[in-house]
Design a protein around this motif. Structure first.
Motif, PDB file in Angstrom:
ATOM      1  N   VAL A 155     -15.052   7.543  14.051  1.00 27.72           N
ATOM      2  CA  VAL A 155     -14.351   6.572  13.210  1.00 27.72           C
ATOM      3  C   VAL A 155     -15.167   5.284  13.100  1.00 27.72           C
ATOM      4  CG1 VAL A 155     -12.311   5.068  13.125  1.00 27.72           C
ATOM      5  CG2 VAL A 155     -12.050   7.510  13.558  1.00 27.72           C
ATOM      6  N   THR A 156     -15.764   4.861  14.208  1.00 28.74           N
ATOM      7  CA  THR A 156     -16.606   3.667  14.180  1.00 28.74           C
ATOM      8  C   THR A 156     -17.825   3.880  13.289  1.00 28.74           C
ATOM      9  OG1 THR A 156     -15.888   3.113  16.410  1.00 28.74           O
ATOM     10  CG2 THR A 156     -17.872   2.024  15.608  1.00 28.74           C
ATOM     11  N   GLU A 157     -18.444   5.050  13.395  1.00 28.00           N
ATOM     12  CA  GLU A 157     -19.594   5.348  12.531  1.00 28.00           C
ATOM     13  C   GLU A 157     -19.181   5.356  11.067  1.00 28.00           C
ATOM     14  OE1 GLU A 157     -21.199   9.071  13.832  1.00 28.00           O
ATOM     15  OE2 GLU A 157     -21.821   8.279  15.786  1.00 28.00           O
ATOM     16  N   ALA A 158     -18.035   5.944  10.746  1.00 34.30           N
ATOM     17  CA  ALA A 158     -17.561   5.989   9.364  1.00 34.30           C
ATOM     18  C   ALA A 158     -17.246   4.583   8.845  1.00 34.30           C
ATOM     19  CB  ALA A 158     -16.328   6.879   9.253  1.00 34.30           C
ATOM     20  N   ALA A 159     -16.683   3.737   9.706  1.00 32.02           N
ATOM     21  CA  ALA A 159     -16.378   2.369   9.287  1.00 32.02           C
ATOM     22  C   ALA A 159     -17.660   1.593   8.994  1.00 32.02           C
ATOM     23  CB  ALA A 159     -15.571   1.658  10.374  1.00 32.02           C
ATOM     24  N   HIS A 160     -18.665   1.761   9.847  1.00 30.87           N
ATOM     25  CA  HIS A 160     -19.937   1.081   9.597  1.00 30.87           C
ATOM     26  C   HIS A 160     -20.605   1.604   8.337  1.00 30.87           C
ATOM     27  CE1 HIS A 160     -20.001  -1.428  13.103  1.00 30.87           C
ATOM     28  NE2 HIS A 160     -19.857  -0.396  13.925  1.00 30.87           N
ATOM     29  N   LYS A 161     -20.502   2.912   8.126  1.00 29.94           N
ATOM     30  CA  LYS A 161     -21.092   3.503   6.926  1.00 29.94           C
ATOM     31  C   LYS A 161     -20.368   3.017   5.673  1.00 29.94           C
ATOM     32  CE  LYS A 161     -22.486   7.926   4.998  1.00 29.94           C
ATOM     33  NZ  LYS A 161     -22.472   9.381   5.154  1.00 29.94           N
ATOM     34  N   ALA A 162     -19.041   2.899   5.747  1.00 33.05           N
ATOM     35  CA  ALA A 162     -18.268   2.452   4.588  1.00 33.05           C
ATOM     36  C   ALA A 162     -18.557   0.994   4.242  1.00 33.05           C
ATOM     37  CB  ALA A 162     -16.779   2.634   4.844  1.00 33.05           C
ATOM     38  N   LEU A 163     -18.980   0.208   5.218  1.00 32.47           N
ATOM     39  CA  LEU A 163     -19.290  -1.195   4.959  1.00 32.47           C
ATOM     40  C   LEU A 163     -20.691  -1.389   4.391  1.00 32.47           C
ATOM     41  CD1 LEU A 163     -17.663  -2.866   8.073  1.00 32.47           C
ATOM     42  CD2 LEU A 163     -16.808  -2.826   5.731  1.00 32.47           C
ATOM     43  N   ASP A 164     -21.487  -0.335   4.343  1.00 31.91           N
ATOM     44  CA  ASP A 164     -22.818  -0.400   3.759  1.00 31.91           C
ATOM     45  C   ASP A 164     -22.688  -0.714   2.268  1.00 31.91           C
ATOM     46  OD1 ASP A 164     -25.546  -0.150   3.317  1.00 31.91           O
ATOM     47  OD2 ASP A 164     -25.434   2.030   3.053  1.00 31.91           O
ATOM     48  N   PRO A 165     -23.406  -1.730   1.747  1.00 31.32           N
ATOM     49  CA  PRO A 165     -23.233  -2.127   0.344  1.00 31.32           C
ATOM     50  C   PRO A 165     -23.500  -0.995  -0.651  1.00 31.32           C
ATOM     51  CG  PRO A 165     -24.491  -3.785   1.525  1.00 31.32           C
ATOM     52  CD  PRO A 165     -24.308  -2.628   2.457  1.00 31.32           C
ATOM     53  N   LYS A 166     -24.478  -0.145  -0.392  1.00 27.41           N
ATOM     54  CA  LYS A 166     -24.760   0.959  -1.314  1.00 27.41           C
ATOM     55  C   LYS A 166     -23.591   1.938  -1.363  1.00 27.41           C
ATOM     56  CE  LYS A 166     -29.761   0.813  -0.740  1.00 27.41           C
ATOM     57  NZ  LYS A 166     -30.946   1.542  -0.273  1.00 27.41           N
ATOM     58  N   VAL A 167     -23.037   2.255  -0.199  1.00 28.15           N
ATOM     59  CA  VAL A 167     -21.917   3.191  -0.139  1.00 28.15           C
ATOM     60  C   VAL A 167     -20.682   2.569  -0.785  1.00 28.15           C
ATOM     61  CG1 VAL A 167     -20.404   4.467   1.428  1.00 28.15           C
ATOM     62  CG2 VAL A 167     -22.835   4.310   1.910  1.00 28.15           C
ATOM     63  N   ARG A 168     -20.432   1.300  -0.544  1.00 27.97           N
ATOM     64  CA  ARG A 168     -19.281   0.626  -1.167  1.00 27.97           C
ATOM     65  C   ARG A 168     -19.416   0.634  -2.676  1.00 27.97           C
ATOM     66  NH1 ARG A 168     -17.897  -5.004   0.717  1.00 27.97           N
ATOM     67  NH2 ARG A 168     -15.963  -4.479  -0.324  1.00 27.97           N
ATOM     68  N   ARG A 169     -20.611   0.333  -3.180  1.00 23.83           N
ATOM     69  CA  ARG A 169     -20.839   0.321  -4.630  1.00 23.83           C
ATOM     70  C   ARG A 169     -20.587   1.709  -5.208  1.00 23.83           C
ATOM     71  NH1 ARG A 169     -26.085  -0.850  -4.786  1.00 23.83           N
ATOM     72  NH2 ARG A 169     -25.603  -2.918  -4.013  1.00 23.83           N
ATOM     73  N   ARG A 170     -21.108   2.750  -4.542  1.00 25.02           N
ATOM     74  CA  ARG A 170     -20.902   4.120  -5.001  1.00 25.02           C
ATOM     75  C   ARG A 170     -19.414   4.477  -5.003  1.00 25.02           C
ATOM     76  NH1 ARG A 170     -22.124   8.431  -0.867  1.00 25.02           N
ATOM     77  NH2 ARG A 170     -20.069   7.709  -0.309  1.00 25.02           N
ATOM     78  N   ASN A 171     -18.688   4.099  -3.952  1.00 20.63           N
ATOM     79  CA  ASN A 171     -17.262   4.401  -3.870  1.00 20.63           C
ATOM     80  C   ASN A 171     -16.473   3.678  -4.956  1.00 20.63           C
ATOM     81  OD1 ASN A 171     -17.738   6.048  -1.706  1.00 20.63           O
ATOM     82  ND2 ASN A 171     -17.076   4.562  -0.168  1.00 20.63           N
ATOM     83  N   ILE A 172     -16.820   2.443  -5.234  1.00 14.85           N
ATOM     84  CA  ILE A 172     -16.134   1.696  -6.297  1.00 14.85           C
ATOM     85  C   ILE A 172     -16.392   2.344  -7.653  1.00 14.85           C
ATOM     86  CG2 ILE A 172     -16.116  -0.502  -7.550  1.00 14.85           C
ATOM     87  CD1 ILE A 172     -16.509  -1.868  -4.802  1.00 14.85           C
ATOM     88  N   ILE A 173     -17.622   2.760  -7.905  1.00 14.48           N
ATOM     89  CA  ILE A 173     -17.957   3.402  -9.181  1.00 14.48           C
ATOM     90  C   ILE A 173     -17.209   4.728  -9.319  1.00 14.48           C
ATOM     91  CG2 ILE A 173     -19.835   4.536 -10.449  1.00 14.48           C
ATOM     92  CD1 ILE A 173     -21.676   2.292  -9.365  1.00 14.48           C
ATOM     93  N   LEU A 174     -17.208   5.544  -8.261  1.00 16.03           N
ATOM     94  CA  LEU A 174     -16.509   6.825  -8.325  1.00 16.03           C
ATOM     95  C   LEU A 174     -14.999   6.642  -8.494  1.00 16.03           C
ATOM     96  CD1 LEU A 174     -18.408   8.910  -5.621  1.00 16.03           C
ATOM     97  CD2 LEU A 174     -18.508   9.161  -8.107  1.00 16.03           C
ATOM     98  N   THR A 175     -14.428   5.648  -7.837  1.00 17.13           N
ATOM     99  CA  THR A 175     -12.998   5.375  -7.994  1.00 17.13           C
ATOM    100  C   THR A 175     -12.693   4.923  -9.416  1.00 17.13           C
ATOM    101  OG1 THR A 175     -12.831   4.771  -5.664  1.00 17.13           O
ATOM    102  CG2 THR A 175     -11.062   4.018  -7.117  1.00 17.13           C
ATOM    103  N   SER A 176     -13.535   4.080  -9.984  1.00 17.83           N
ATOM    104  CA  SER A 176     -13.333   3.626 -11.366  1.00 17.83           C
ATOM    105  C   SER A 176     -13.419   4.791 -12.346  1.00 17.83           C
ATOM    106  CB  SER A 176     -14.372   2.567 -11.737  1.00 17.83           C
ATOM    107  OG  SER A 176     -14.289   1.471 -10.874  1.00 17.83           O
ATOM    108  N   ILE A 177     -14.391   5.661 -12.169  1.00 19.00           N
ATOM    109  CA  ILE A 177     -14.520   6.832 -13.044  1.00 19.00           C
ATOM    110  C   ILE A 177     -13.284   7.719 -12.905  1.00 19.00           C
ATOM    111  CG2 ILE A 177     -15.824   8.967 -13.401  1.00 19.00           C
ATOM    112  CD1 ILE A 177     -18.355   7.356 -12.689  1.00 19.00           C
ATOM    113  N   GLY A 178     -12.824   7.932 -11.693  1.00 19.83           N
ATOM    114  CA  GLY A 178     -11.624   8.741 -11.472  1.00 19.83           C
ATOM    115  C   GLY A 178     -10.401   8.146 -12.139  1.00 19.83           C
TER     116      GLY A 178
END
Length: 153
Positions: free
Chosen positions: A104-127
């Motif tokens: 869970v800690t690794e996933a939280a750190h990964k989710a805070l990565d700016p590239k991953v956040r940007r990708r998640n925001i783009i995918l959520t917007s497309i969805g």
């Protein structure tokens, strides 16, 4: 040469005064093993009944969490609560909880990565755009009638 531990509270220490990797634990983590009071651990039958009680209570909490997965309620939180109850007595549950906390800690750190956040925001917007288009098509094709205004046919 004594390289091990003679007592239950001793830790192996090297010649330079540092703990070996196996004996090191994080400051927030306690050692593995039963957390039952000493007077319970000193009597075999009492400790066995204590373990059965902890197992049954943990099982009930985990079962309630599993029931809450499809039903309303905090299913995963309750399941991990049951695992925490088991971890007070069983080493396997302590190891599972440590592994889960690490992941869970690794996933939280990964989710805070700016590239991953940007990708998640783009995918959520497309969805969201796709869902809005599908809802718009449905309303255009079949119309939208409120349930309380349906006329008897």
């Amino acid at each position: 040469m004594n390289t091990g531990s003679d007592g239950s509270g001793e830790v192996v220490v090297s010649a330079d005064g540092e703990k070996p990797e196996e004996a090191q634990t994080n400051e927030g983590e306690r050692g593995l093993g039963s957390r039952a009071p000493e007077f319970i651990k000193s009597r075999r039958m009492l400790h066995l009944s204590w373990q059965v009680g902890v197992f049954v209570i943990g099982l009930a909490v985990v079962a309630a969490g599993i029931v809450m997965l499809p039903l309303p309620g905090p299913g995963w939180v309750v399941i991990f609560g049951g695992m925490a109850i088991w971890a007070t007595e069983f080493v396997w549950a302590q190891l599972v909880l440590r592994w889960t906390k690490r992941k869970v800690t690794e996933a939280a750190h990964k989710a805070l990565d700016p590239k991953v956040r940007r990708r998640n925001i783009i995918l959520t917007s497309i969805g969201l755009v796709i869902v809005a288009a599908l809802v718009g098509f449905y309303v255009w094709k079949f119309g939208f009638v409120m349930p309380w205004k349906i006329k008897d046919q």
